[in-house]
Design an enzyme around this catalytic site. Sequence first.
Site, mmCIF file in Angstrom:
data_model
loop_
_atom_site.group_PDB
_atom_site.id
_atom_site.type_symbol
_atom_site.label_atom_id
_atom_site.label_comp_id
_atom_site.label_asym_id
_atom_site.label_seq_id
_atom_site.Cartn_x
_atom_site.Cartn_y
_atom_site.Cartn_z
ATOM 1 N N ASP A 12 0.807 -1.227 0.000
ATOM 2 C CA ASP A 12 0.000 0.000 0.000
ATOM 3 C C ASP A 12 0.841 1.279 0.000
ATOM 4 O OD1 ASP A 12 -2.215 -1.677 0.125
ATOM 5 O OD2 ASP A 12 -2.176 -1.706 2.311
ATOM 6 N N GLU A 13 1.973 1.234 -0.665
ATOM 7 C CA GLU A 13 2.862 2.405 -0.708
ATOM 8 C C GLU A 13 2.409 3.405 -1.770
ATOM 9 O OE1 GLU A 13 3.825 -0.753 -1.162
ATOM 10 O OE2 GLU A 13 5.339 -1.303 0.313
ATOM 11 N N LYS A 15 1.794 2.109 -5.109
ATOM 12 C CA LYS A 15 2.402 1.560 -6.334
ATOM 13 C C LYS A 15 1.535 1.874 -7.555
ATOM 14 C CE LYS A 15 2.385 -2.541 -4.367
ATOM 15 N NZ LYS A 15 2.081 -2.212 -2.974
ATOM 16 N N GLY A 39 -4.608 -4.275 -3.763
ATOM 17 C CA GLY A 39 -5.564 -3.216 -4.095
ATOM 18 C C GLY A 39 -4.774 -1.990 -4.482
ATOM 19 N N HIS A 40 -4.801 -1.644 -5.761
ATOM 20 C CA HIS A 40 -3.976 -0.541 -6.256
ATOM 21 C C HIS A 40 -4.883 0.593 -6.727
ATOM 22 C CE1 HIS A 40 -0.704 -3.768 -7.221
ATOM 23 N NE2 HIS A 40 -0.903 -3.603 -5.937
ATOM 24 N N GLN A 220 1.789 -6.360 -3.416
ATOM 25 C CA GLN A 220 2.342 -6.588 -2.068
ATOM 26 C C GLN A 220 3.693 -5.864 -1.948
ATOM 27 O OE1 GLN A 220 0.916 -9.671 -3.734
ATOM 28 N NE2 GLN A 220 -0.849 -8.689 -2.848
HETATM 29 P P1 GDP Z 1 -0.757 0.310 -3.572
HETATM 30 O O1 GDP Z 1 -1.382 -0.943 -3.098
HETATM 31 O O2 GDP Z 1 0.717 0.348 -3.319
HETATM 32 O O3 GDP Z 1 -1.062 0.645 -4.998
HETATM 33 O O4 GDP Z 1 -1.380 1.476 -2.682
HETATM 34 P P2 GDP Z 1 -2.950 1.661 -2.268
HETATM 35 O O5 GDP Z 1 -3.696 2.119 -3.453
HETATM 36 O O6 GDP Z 1 -3.434 0.464 -1.553
HETATM 37 O O7 GDP Z 1 -2.823 2.791 -1.168
HETATM 38 C C1 GDP Z 1 -2.243 4.031 -1.448
HETATM 39 C C2 GDP Z 1 -3.250 5.131 -1.125
HETATM 40 O O8 GDP Z 1 -2.600 6.375 -1.098
HETATM 41 C C3 GDP Z 1 -4.352 5.251 -2.164
HETATM 42 O O9 GDP Z 1 -5.541 5.658 -1.527
HETATM 43 C C4 GDP Z 1 -3.823 6.356 -3.079
HETATM 44 O O10 GDP Z 1 -4.863 7.049 -3.757
HETATM 45 C C5 GDP Z 1 -3.144 7.248 -2.087
HETATM 46 N N1 GDP Z 1 -1.982 8.018 -2.585
HETATM 47 C C6 GDP Z 1 -1.000 7.618 -3.416
HETATM 48 N N2 GDP Z 1 -0.054 8.569 -3.512
HETATM 49 C C7 GDP Z 1 -0.446 9.590 -2.729
HETATM 50 C C8 GDP Z 1 0.135 10.872 -2.390
HETATM 51 O O11 GDP Z 1 1.229 11.249 -2.834
HETATM 52 N N3 GDP Z 1 -0.585 11.652 -1.526
HETATM 53 C C9 GDP Z 1 -1.795 11.278 -1.011
HETATM 54 N N4 GDP Z 1 -2.412 12.102 -0.182
HETATM 55 N N5 GDP Z 1 -2.359 10.094 -1.330
HETATM 56 C C10 GDP Z 1 -1.683 9.257 -2.145
HETATM 57 P P1 IMO Z 2 -0.921 -4.233 -2.229
HETATM 58 O O1 IMO Z 2 -0.510 -4.778 -3.564
HETATM 59 C C1 IMO Z 2 -0.992 -4.685 2.100
HETATM 60 C C2 IMO Z 2 -1.063 -8.770 3.693
HETATM 61 C C3 IMO Z 2 -2.325 -9.160 4.444
HETATM 62 C C4 IMO Z 2 -1.731 -10.133 5.466
HETATM 63 C C5 IMO Z 2 -0.665 -10.847 4.651
HETATM 64 C C6 IMO Z 2 -1.115 -12.196 4.101
HETATM 65 O O2 IMO Z 2 -2.197 -3.481 -2.256
HETATM 66 O O3 IMO Z 2 0.200 -3.479 -1.605
HETATM 67 P P2 IMO Z 2 -2.710 -12.884 2.080
HETATM 68 O O4 IMO Z 2 -4.161 -12.599 1.845
HETATM 69 O O5 IMO Z 2 -1.799 -12.390 1.022
HETATM 70 O O6 IMO Z 2 -2.450 -14.329 2.427
HETATM 71 O O7 IMO Z 2 -2.363 -12.068 3.443
HETATM 72 O O8 IMO Z 2 -0.321 -9.975 3.594
HETATM 73 N N1 IMO Z 2 -1.264 -8.247 2.323
HETATM 74 C C7 IMO Z 2 -1.204 -6.948 1.989
HETATM 75 N N2 IMO Z 2 -1.031 -5.856 2.748
HETATM 76 N N3 IMO Z 2 -1.102 -4.545 0.766
HETATM 77 C C8 IMO Z 2 -1.247 -5.636 -0.015
HETATM 78 O O9 IMO Z 2 -1.231 -5.559 -1.367
HETATM 79 C C9 IMO Z 2 -1.340 -6.910 0.594
HETATM 80 N N4 IMO Z 2 -1.514 -8.169 0.137
HETATM 81 C C10 IMO Z 2 -1.448 -8.968 1.194
HETATM 82 O O10 IMO Z 2 -2.932 -8.059 5.043
HETATM 83 O O11 IMO Z 2 -1.085 -9.411 6.481
HETATM 84 MG MG MG Z 3 -2.886 -1.605 -1.819
#
Ligand code: GDP
Ligand code: IMO
Ligand code: MG
Length: 420
Positions: A12-13, A15, A39-40, A220
Amino acid sequence: MVNVVLGAFYGDEGKGKIIDYLSKEAKYAVRFSGGNNAGHTIEVDGHKFAFHLIPSGILNENVKAILGNGVVIDPKVLIEEINNLKENGYKVDNLYISDKAHVILPYHLAFDEMQEDLRKDRKIGTTKRGIGPAYCDKFERCGIRMGDFVGSNFKEYLKTNIQNKNVILAAFGYPELDFETVYNEYKEYAEILKPYVVDTTTMLHKALNNNENILCEGAQATLLDIDFGSYPFVTSSNPTIGGVSTGTGIGAKYINEVYGVIKAYSSRVGEGPYVTELKDEVGDKIRELGHEYGTTTKRPRRCGWLDIVALNYAIMLNGITAIAMNHLDTIGKLDKIKLCVAYDYLGKREEYFNSNLEFLEKSKPIYEEFEGNFGDISQCKTFEELPENAQKYIRRIEELTHTKVKFIGTGAGRESIIVR
Ligand code: GDP
Ligand code: IMO
Ligand code: MG
């Protein structure tokens, strides 16, 4: 030329946003590991897309989006995503699915649920999407691959697997699955997905021979890696650099840039150690400011400071060539910011990360402090336009990692990004 985007921390960085940006220059965007545990998010003109399976590069219409052999696919979720894209006016005839990717079936979901229950007080906190059980079957060699799923053997393979899985489900007192019901539902899904299933490895090799740009998109992250993460609190695949080769069929020599994505702070969802976690009101504040709730499961994310020890581990493991740092806007709303520069492990300063649980549980963060209050940075388009406090924080990260922060996220929108 192949470039790679990887998560450097616990997922969840942000990506999705970086992949979306980089795929403007790519001909192919390839997911190589994981499944719909991911979840991206990409925000386009106020509309939020949350991709679980489909490569985030697909929003760029010149990109061919590939689900590589290393991915595990829940057909139902994939079809929902395809339909959602179509409803929003995007075309999906540029989607390709590896015939060697494994299928997530209802017994995988049932097993994920059952195994989490059986873990009692040692739960992993999985997403319950059947990911671990699907990879188990792959390695046990009873998995059903996309090629089988859309081919003539599906019925027979499914029947055998359901018979075998039912024995285990019944033994632990969980409901058994009815073969006919599952088969009738899933054969419809197979028909829908059949046109997308191809040999993606050959497709990628042809692209490499034509010198086309390929972007491999990680799901991940490094500390969730089955080998290098905080085992057993990890996912069941290799989201690190090795996963690119095994999950696509692209040899290591083709890989050029490896972008490691971080946030200006950190987060983790699910159980497991987390050295810089803030279990106080500052952690709560970061969660609220950054809207840190899971894209897939909606769970509140645990939040904390950025950890250079963990980041340097990710840089070394993956050969990260540049950093992409999101949420500079979020961290800049705090008065003071802390950065973990080393651990105190039983009274000794330690700068090398070790994913051993005992080490992580007994390590205490050693912090440097920075001034926050960056003000509104939404209009900043260059590094030089950023306020001095923000520049100082980023320069220190670069100094400690010997790695350039090439992309800086200043907001959630697809355009909120500074490129250096
Ligand atoms: P991913 O799984 O690495 O793609 O990240 P997620 O989508 O799960 O979580 C990242 C969250 O941060 C999402 O809600 C994005 O819309 C949000 N986001 C990404 N970059 C930024 C940023 O630079 N600033 C803010 N405020 N939100 C961001
Ligand atoms: P993105 O791509 C954050 C975590 C789960 C749990 C562990 C194992 O959005 O960064 P699983 O269902 O894979 O067997 O769960 O890994 N996990 C994530 N945490 N972002 C994800 O994906 C994740 N995918 C799995 O929360 O701790
Ligand atoms: Mg995510």
